[in-house]
Design an enzyme around this catalytic site. Structure first.
Site, mmCIF file in Angstrom:
data_model
loop_
_atom_site.group_PDB
_atom_site.id
_atom_site.type_symbol
_atom_site.label_atom_id
_atom_site.label_comp_id
_atom_site.label_asym_id
_atom_site.label_seq_id
_atom_site.Cartn_x
_atom_site.Cartn_y
_atom_site.Cartn_z
ATOM 1 N N ASP A 156 0.858 -1.189 0.000
ATOM 2 C CA ASP A 156 0.000 0.000 0.000
ATOM 3 C C ASP A 156 0.894 1.240 0.000
ATOM 4 O O ASP A 156 2.118 1.133 -0.140
ATOM 5 C CB ASP A 156 -0.960 -0.023 1.194
ATOM 6 C CG ASP A 156 -0.257 -0.068 2.545
ATOM 7 O OD1 ASP A 156 0.945 0.282 2.630
ATOM 8 O OD2 ASP A 156 -0.908 -0.446 3.526
ATOM 9 N N THR A 157 0.320 2.400 0.193
ATOM 10 C CA THR A 157 1.110 3.638 0.125
ATOM 11 C C THR A 157 2.116 3.781 1.253
ATOM 12 O O THR A 157 3.045 4.572 1.158
ATOM 13 C CB THR A 157 0.184 4.877 0.113
ATOM 14 O OG1 THR A 157 -0.663 4.820 1.264
ATOM 15 C CG2 THR A 157 -0.664 4.910 -1.151
#
Length: 149
Positions: free
Chosen positions: A30-31
């Site tokens: 994810d980020t």
């Protein structure tokens, strides 16, 4: 021209335990650079498929001939710690139970000696229509030999 270097990676058995190594890529995270939870299921699926291939079970031929196909019927997973971008992981798999139309496989995603996820996956053998079907006898015998350890 490329020979061995152009062949896809294959895991291997150590005793009755199958080990499949992989690296965490950016697309897996994810980020925050942490592996997205559903990707652990993808990692374990790759390891199970590789395990079957390693023992001579040809899922593609079984599917194409109409003999049947494995599908996950149940998965219990405990997430213990996150994997991160560029981590080197090993998916450790072993057969726990063999039934007429399914098998139960214990899988762990490891980073070194640390357990990141611990799962118990039931793979059912199904017809093309999605109905349970007895596994081929030879496959059951293979799974019986792999049980335990």
């Amino acid at each position: 021209m490329g020979g061995e270097i152009d062949r896809p990676y294959s895991g291997a058995f150590v005793g009755k335990t199958h080990r499949f190594a992989l690296r965490v890529y950016f697309e897996d995270t994810d980020t925050a650079g942490i592996v997205y939870y559903a990707n652990y299921l993808r990692f374990m699926e790759r390891a199970r498929s590789d395990m079957l291939r390693a023992v001579g079970i040809d899922q593609r031929t079984a599917l194409e001939s109409g003999e049947g196909v494995y599908a996950v019927a149940e998965a219990h997973i405990k997430y213990r710690a996150p994997a991160r971008l560029d981590d080197e992981l090993v998916i450790v798999s072993r057969v726990l139970e063999v039934r007429a139309a399914s098998c139960v496989i214990h899988q762990r995603v490891m980073r070194g000696d640390e357990i990141l996820t611990d799962a118990r996956v039931t793979a059912a053998f199904l017809t093309r229509e999605g109905r349970p079907k007895r596994q081929p006898r030879g496959w059951v015998e293979i799974f019986e030999r792999l049980k335990g350890d």
